[in-house]
Scaffold this active site. Sequence first.
Site, PDB file in Angstrom:
ATOM      1  N   HIS A 466       0.840  -1.207   0.000  1.00 12.07           N
ATOM      2  CA  HIS A 466       0.000   0.000   0.000  1.00 12.07           C
ATOM      3  C   HIS A 466       0.873   1.255   0.000  1.00 12.07           C
ATOM      4  O   HIS A 466       0.689   2.159  -0.832  1.00 12.07           O
ATOM      5  CB  HIS A 466      -0.915  -0.029   1.228  1.00 12.07           C
ATOM      6  N   GLU A 467       1.815   1.319   0.937  1.00 10.85           N
ATOM      7  CA  GLU A 467       2.653   2.522   1.025  1.00 10.85           C
ATOM      8  C   GLU A 467       3.542   2.673  -0.207  1.00 10.85           C
ATOM      9  O   GLU A 467       3.815   3.789  -0.646  1.00 10.85           O
ATOM     10  CB  GLU A 467       3.491   2.492   2.308  1.00 10.85           C
ATOM     11  N   HIS A 470       1.629   4.525  -2.882  1.00 10.93           N
ATOM     12  CA  HIS A 470       1.751   5.983  -2.716  1.00 10.93           C
ATOM     13  C   HIS A 470       3.111   6.469  -3.211  1.00 10.93           C
ATOM     14  O   HIS A 470       3.220   7.492  -3.889  1.00 10.93           O
ATOM     15  CB  HIS A 470       1.619   6.360  -1.238  1.00 10.93           C
ATOM     16  N   HIS A 473       3.406   6.628  -6.946  1.00 10.87           N
ATOM     17  CA  HIS A 473       2.626   7.774  -7.436  1.00 10.87           C
ATOM     18  C   HIS A 473       3.472   9.054  -7.337  1.00 10.87           C
ATOM     19  O   HIS A 473       3.446   9.902  -8.231  1.00 10.87           O
ATOM     20  CB  HIS A 473       1.362   7.900  -6.581  1.00 10.87           C
TER      21      HIS A 473
END
Length: 679
Positions: A466-467, A470, A473
């Site tokens: 998940h991290e 980010h 991105h």
Amino acid sequence: MSPNPLLDNAGLPLFDQIKPEHVTPAIDVLLKQAEDALEKVTGPDVPADYDALSLLLDVTTEKLGRAWGAVGHLNSVADTAELRAAFNENLPRVTEFYTRLGADERLYAKYKALAASEQGITLSAPRKRALDNALRGFVLGGAELQGAAKERFAAIQEQQAALSQSFSEHVMDATDAFSHYASTEELAGLPQDVLDATAAAAQAEGKEGHKLTLHMPCYLPVMQYATHRAVRETMYRAYSTRASEFGAAERDNSILMQQIVALRHEEAQLLGYGSFADVSLVPKMADTPKQVMDFLRDLAKRARPFAEKDMAELREFAKAECQLDDLQAWDVAFVSEKLKEARYAFSDQEVKQYFTEPTVLKGLFGLIETLFDVTLSPDTAPVWHESVRFFRIERRGELIGQFYLDPYARPGKRPGAWMDDVRGRWKRPDNQQTQTPVAHLVCNYAKGVGDKPALLTHDDVTTLFHEFGHGLHHMLTKVDDIGVAGISGVEWDAVELPSQFMENFCWEWDVVQKLTHHVDTGASLPRALFDKMTAAKNFQSGMMTLRQIEFSLFDMRLHAEAGNDQRVQAVLDEVRQEVAVNIPPSFNRFQHSFSHIFAGGYAAGYYSYKWAEVLSADAYAAFEEAADGQSGVLNTDVGRRYREAILEAGGSRSAMENFKAFRGREPQIDALLRHQGMS
């Protein structure tokens, strides 16, 4: 005196040299430079020109932002009394400057003149979006307010910043302050690695037995595996009442929540909005609080039958197999784990032995390299703790971005997991060089004991992915304008798309094989065990969905209705009565440590997780649709399209435009419901 490391802006932050005594002198210098730049740029000698404004103002404020960001980061991951004092001393000054900058009528007039000029009309699409965002930011920053209203608005910003910081500190301190010492007998059922770690923690203090704390690597296994019910109750009570009236008065967040909610409502009123929720949604994809609440309630309605079935099964199993006629909050995780083991014939602890940290990272890096045509390799940089690592991302030998990985839980580090930026991608106006992005990726899983590597639960692995979503991105953007590069300028309710998208790969056999290497035997995860995990993937997904909706609806209602500053607990109670199937005990004070909305930027925005989950599930469905027998879901052509349309475009277009560029249509909820077994 030696040079101040916070004033060295040439490369990466000198984290190993920054000390509390550097903070105030550096902020003195950087605020003076920013003040001077603001005065100059708003004067008659500087034209309303994009590059001229950026050269003078953005260069100076970015330098201030990077230094203050380094201080804030250390405050989150390496907190000391001295650093906290230095941070809190300077927080009002930095807040005051940025508030004044965002409300400066002269600067606002110059940006409006730029927008109306021939240059403004012919700006590139990314620059046009950055300018539009800036103009909207001025309005929301109080630039159109006058006199007493403007002064009050500025005062509110300072008060909110201080209160949010105190809220965060109270949660960290309450988490760190608790310890419970237990005998080996009282910890029957706990995994051996947790027993080893808790015994080592007690021994380090010269004490017998085991030291239990509220940090997740200790708390969660106790709640899942400890057969001693009283120990579970002790831990649950301590965890669920952190920073509340049930603990030390100086760490009670009750009044802070009231003050924060009241100030936000007053801010909204000053800006001419009915509620803070209305203000919060202006730069987001969702249009109104009603639209968000309708979305949440519709999802709750779809999830409720599944959640009720989950709860009925849990109560029945607790009674029949665990001799618990009165299932309590501190029993839920324990009974759930037992039910999962009975139904699917495996435990989280069994799975954990396969996810050794070095293998997980190698597999994750390999996945990123395959899908996004990049290379990840170790790099060197000054760090704040010996366990922190640093890496670089390249494409065909060209540096694209770098990141720090701070994986382990420890005292002085705030709970949870997050990505933060160190600096953004930017074609700098002062030297015309492209500045590459750098990110912080922070987790809180348990460090390995002795010579063993860290062992990750499957949830830890999912959090790590998940991290990294980010981080990708932020780092894979190709946009050169800092205001809309990477995650900058992305609507807040779409910012979770890339992070939640990455979680899906943790359920793909082709990927998971490469993430696993048994800590003792070296074997990969057996297919039979993976099949059991997959069968259990949506175990209690109805209950989990309702739990997230509960948090989201509480947040939105709290900020959408007047007078809720005095009704924080009442609003939460009402929301639970409406959507929850498992209502916590009356002493539960979840909201007192809900840092996301009181100290983390998610105020009237926590719904973003569910909103963006629709986007991320639909985006991932493109990989499922293109899957074949050779590469599975790791289709490099779809990976390239996703990278170009979403990751590289960043905030240079609306999130909906990015999504449609990738999928060729607007998002649909079907994939989310299918992924969660609720279709």
